[in-house]
Write an enzyme that holds these catalytic residues in place. Structure first.
Site, mmCIF file in Angstrom:
data_model
loop_
_atom_site.group_PDB
_atom_site.id
_atom_site.type_symbol
_atom_site.label_atom_id
_atom_site.label_comp_id
_atom_site.label_asym_id
_atom_site.label_seq_id
_atom_site.Cartn_x
_atom_site.Cartn_y
_atom_site.Cartn_z
ATOM 1 N N ASP A 14 0.858 -1.183 0.000
ATOM 2 C CA ASP A 14 0.000 0.000 0.000
ATOM 3 C C ASP A 14 0.894 1.233 0.000
ATOM 4 O OD1 ASP A 14 -2.147 1.670 0.139
ATOM 5 O OD2 ASP A 14 -2.755 1.131 2.172
ATOM 6 N N ASP A 108 -2.660 2.322 -6.262
ATOM 7 C CA ASP A 108 -1.603 2.367 -5.244
ATOM 8 C C ASP A 108 -1.627 1.195 -4.272
ATOM 9 O OD1 ASP A 108 -4.022 3.162 -4.106
ATOM 10 O OD2 ASP A 108 -3.059 4.486 -2.657
ATOM 11 N N GLU A 109 -2.319 0.148 -4.597
ATOM 12 C CA GLU A 109 -2.519 -0.927 -3.619
ATOM 13 C C GLU A 109 -2.710 -2.249 -4.355
ATOM 14 O OE1 GLU A 109 -5.671 -1.827 0.050
ATOM 15 O OE2 GLU A 109 -5.974 -0.139 -1.323
#
Length: 360
Positions: A14, A108-109
């Site tokens: 993350d 983003d994860e």
């Protein structure tokens, strides 16, 4: 069950305050300052907040006026989704060097299954550290990671040492970790569900574990089995790199029932902003809008409208949603929950996953 077999090695990566961190990286004058990515006008919503802003209580999905009230020095930065996508592609290229089993959750994860990996590395913790180092070296950004034997615990682990941290939950200590965790921090337990659990005397994972499957199904429906097993540290969901999303939506359960149109329309606005941000970030186009309404007696209805051309703006999505909402008034009973979703999706990007914490 998976714990009786060879444990899997799952990493959840993350990025730390991703949008805001990209802005601070690209504009040195913003470094160390409280910034919010989003539009600062009266009806705007915060898409992301830097850690400097979070110290004041500013967070994503917060109305811009509320954020500015909490942090008068807050600097709003207009989102640059093309820049975020470009950085995301760099990060996902790093993931691909270690395993083909990557399940993106957003720009983003992502989850990575490194049980068998392209580097032939035995220790998942070392893989996670190496990935974090590569992300820092190539993008200048920091990432937090969680390592465990299933997706739920890997996700929980990545939250433990933010920002720029790593946390490991082993098969031996997994059940004990869950028992000590407040249910409001469980991934998959939103504020309304946490409140319902609290009313039932369920405050921690240990409390949740004392409830049998029938009880959890009675009170939480199809989510009951999920809660039953994660309370025991068990989650057999696979890391799925080919998951296809057919719709995207957001919903919210209100603290008090809604009876008038203007309050209902205002309640829809943050949900519309969330859904539209997903569409912008992932270059998704959609033609069908669905409004979901759950009444105070827990019955629910949906109303849909398909337009001739793809929805082109948040304002257009709001207009269609309003058209679906208006005929319901005056209401005979209070509205407990509202939701808005888009279907008939058409997109070309690999990040075909929710960018925000959307209830789907």
């Amino acid at each position: 069950m998976e714990t009786a077999l060879r444990p899997r090695k799952i990493i959840h990566v993350d990025m730390d305050a991703f949008y805001a961190s990209v802005e601070q990286r690209d504009n040195p004058q913003l470094r160390g300052l409280p910034i919010a990515v989003g539009h600062g006008e009266a009806r705007g919503v915060v898409a992301a907040a830097s850690y400097e802003a979070r110290k004041f209580g500013v967070h994503s999905a917060m109305p811009s006026v509320t954020a500015k009230r909490k942090c008068p020095e807050l600097i709003f930065v207009i989102p640059r989704f093309d820049a975020y996508r470009a950085v995301s592609q760099e990060i996902h290229a790093i993931f691909a060097e270690y395993t083909p089993l990557v399940e993106p959750l957003s720009l983003d994860e992502a989850y990575l299954d490194v049980t068998e990996n392209l580097k032939g590395m035995e220790v998942a913790t070392e893989i996670a550290e190496e990935i974090r180092g590569q992300i820092k070296a190539r993008t200048g950004l920091t990432a937090s990671a969680g390592v465990s034997y299933n997706k739920f615990l890997a996700k929980m682990a990545s939250d433990q040492r933010k920002p720029d941290g790593l946390f490991v939950i082993t098969p031996k200590n997994g059940p004990a970790f869950v028992e000590a965790l407040p249910v409001k921090k469980f991934h998959g337990v939103g504020p309304a569900t946490a409140e319902r659990m609290h009313r039932l005397g369920i405050e921690t994972g240990a409390d949740l574990r004392t409830r049998n499957l029938a009880f959890l199904q009675q009170h939480f429906g199809k989510s009951g089995p999920y809660f039953y097993w994660i309370a025991r540290g068990v989650d057999e969901r696979q890391v799925n790199p080919d998951r296809v999303r057919k719709s995207i939506g957001a919903e919210d359960t209100f603290s008090t029932d809604i009876h008038d149109f203007e309050t209902a329309r205002a309640g829809l606005q943050p949900l519309i902003e969330k859904v539209w941000r997903y569409c912008e970030v992932n270059r998704i186009h959609a033609k069908t809008v669905t409004l979901k309404v759950k009444w105070e007696d827990f019955t629910q209805i949906t109303r849909s409208k398909t337009v001739t051309a793809p929805i082109a703006s948040a304002g257009e999505l709001a207009d269609v949603s309003t058209l679906l909402l208006l005929p319901l008034f005056p209401v005979a009973k209070g509205i407990r929950l509202l939701g808005v979703s888009l279907s008939s999706l058409d997109g070309t990007t690999v990040e075909d996953k929710p960018q925000l914490a959307l209830a789907l």
